[in-house]
Motif scaffolding. Sequence first.
Motif, short mmCIF file in Angstrom:
data_model
loop_
_atom_site.label_atom_id
_atom_site.label_comp_id
_atom_site.label_asym_id
_atom_site.label_seq_id
_atom_site.Cartn_x
_atom_site.Cartn_y
_atom_site.Cartn_z
N MET A 1 0.84 -1.19 0.00
CA MET A 1 0.00 0.00 0.00
C MET A 1 0.87 1.24 0.00
O MET A 1 1.91 1.28 0.66
CB MET A 1 -0.88 -0.03 1.25
N ASN A 2 0.46 2.25 -0.71
CA ASN A 2 1.16 3.52 -0.70
C ASN A 2 0.44 4.44 0.28
O ASN A 2 -0.69 4.86 0.04
CB ASN A 2 1.18 4.14 -2.11
N TYR A 3 1.09 4.76 1.40
CA TYR A 3 0.48 5.58 2.43
C TYR A 3 0.79 7.05 2.26
O TYR A 3 0.40 7.87 3.08
CB TYR A 3 0.94 5.11 3.82
N GLY A 4 1.48 7.40 1.19
CA GLY A 4 1.80 8.80 0.93
C GLY A 4 0.57 9.55 0.45
O GLY A 4 -0.47 8.97 0.14
N PRO A 5 0.69 10.86 0.38
CA PRO A 5 -0.46 11.65 -0.08
C PRO A 5 -0.77 11.35 -1.54
O PRO A 5 0.12 11.15 -2.36
CB PRO A 5 0.00 13.10 0.10
N ARG A 6 -2.03 11.31 -1.86
CA ARG A 6 -2.45 11.04 -3.24
C ARG A 6 -2.33 12.33 -4.04
O ARG A 6 -2.83 13.38 -3.65
CB ARG A 6 -3.89 10.57 -3.26
N VAL A 7 -1.68 12.23 -5.16
CA VAL A 7 -1.50 13.38 -6.03
C VAL A 7 -2.37 13.17 -7.25
O VAL A 7 -2.16 12.23 -8.02
CB VAL A 7 -0.02 13.55 -6.44
N ASP A 8 -3.35 14.02 -7.44
CA ASP A 8 -4.23 13.91 -8.60
C ASP A 8 -3.66 14.79 -9.71
O ASP A 8 -3.51 15.99 -9.55
CB ASP A 8 -5.65 14.36 -8.23
N ARG A 9 -3.37 14.18 -10.83
CA ARG A 9 -2.77 14.90 -11.94
C ARG A 9 -3.82 15.47 -12.88
O ARG A 9 -3.50 16.06 -13.88
CB ARG A 9 -1.83 13.98 -12.70
N GLY A 10 -5.08 15.25 -12.60
CA GLY A 10 -6.12 15.83 -13.43
C GLY A 10 -6.64 14.90 -14.51
O GLY A 10 -7.81 14.92 -14.82
N HIS A 11 -5.77 14.08 -15.09
CA HIS A 11 -6.21 13.22 -16.19
C HIS A 11 -6.67 11.86 -15.69
O HIS A 11 -7.39 11.17 -16.38
CB HIS A 11 -5.09 13.02 -17.21
#
Length: 161
Positions: free
Chosen positions: A51-61
């Motif tokens: 699991m990736n517990y880092g912040p989710r980065v939404d790139r828009g696409h």
Amino acid sequence: MPAADAWPAALGQLSRARNGEPAFLEAHHLEAASRLQKLFERSRLRARTTMNYGPRVDRGHGGHTDDVGDMALDARRQLAAIYADLPRDCAQIVLDVCGYEKGLQDIERERGWPRRSAKLVLRIGLEALAARFGLTASVTGRETATTRNWLGDGARPTEFG
């Protein structure tokens, strides 16, 4: 060349000599497999198992290719070229064994192949892959190398007389 335990289990078993007979896979096969394995790791095609517990980065696409770096894209292009150059069954089994680290028995079962046929297709694929990388079973080159020195004309420096 990496240690035998660094290869997938199928390659490790096929690279060992038994009962005085030579190994099924030669050094140039293993080197080609090692290069493909590194290329596959750089391509980041293997699914993540944690699991990736880092912040989710939404790139828009929402596209998965936005997250892939230049190095991974280049590795994927190289893998696509290898896949296109090798015969289809050979390319698939080489990627399954070296990339996804599948066992030969699993591959035979999935494809409905006879027993011990996957190792033959694997060897053919690794031979083609080694040829694509410019690797051969024996070293070739000039008989002798030219002698070079600092001065170029064969003279020795004066302090050595």
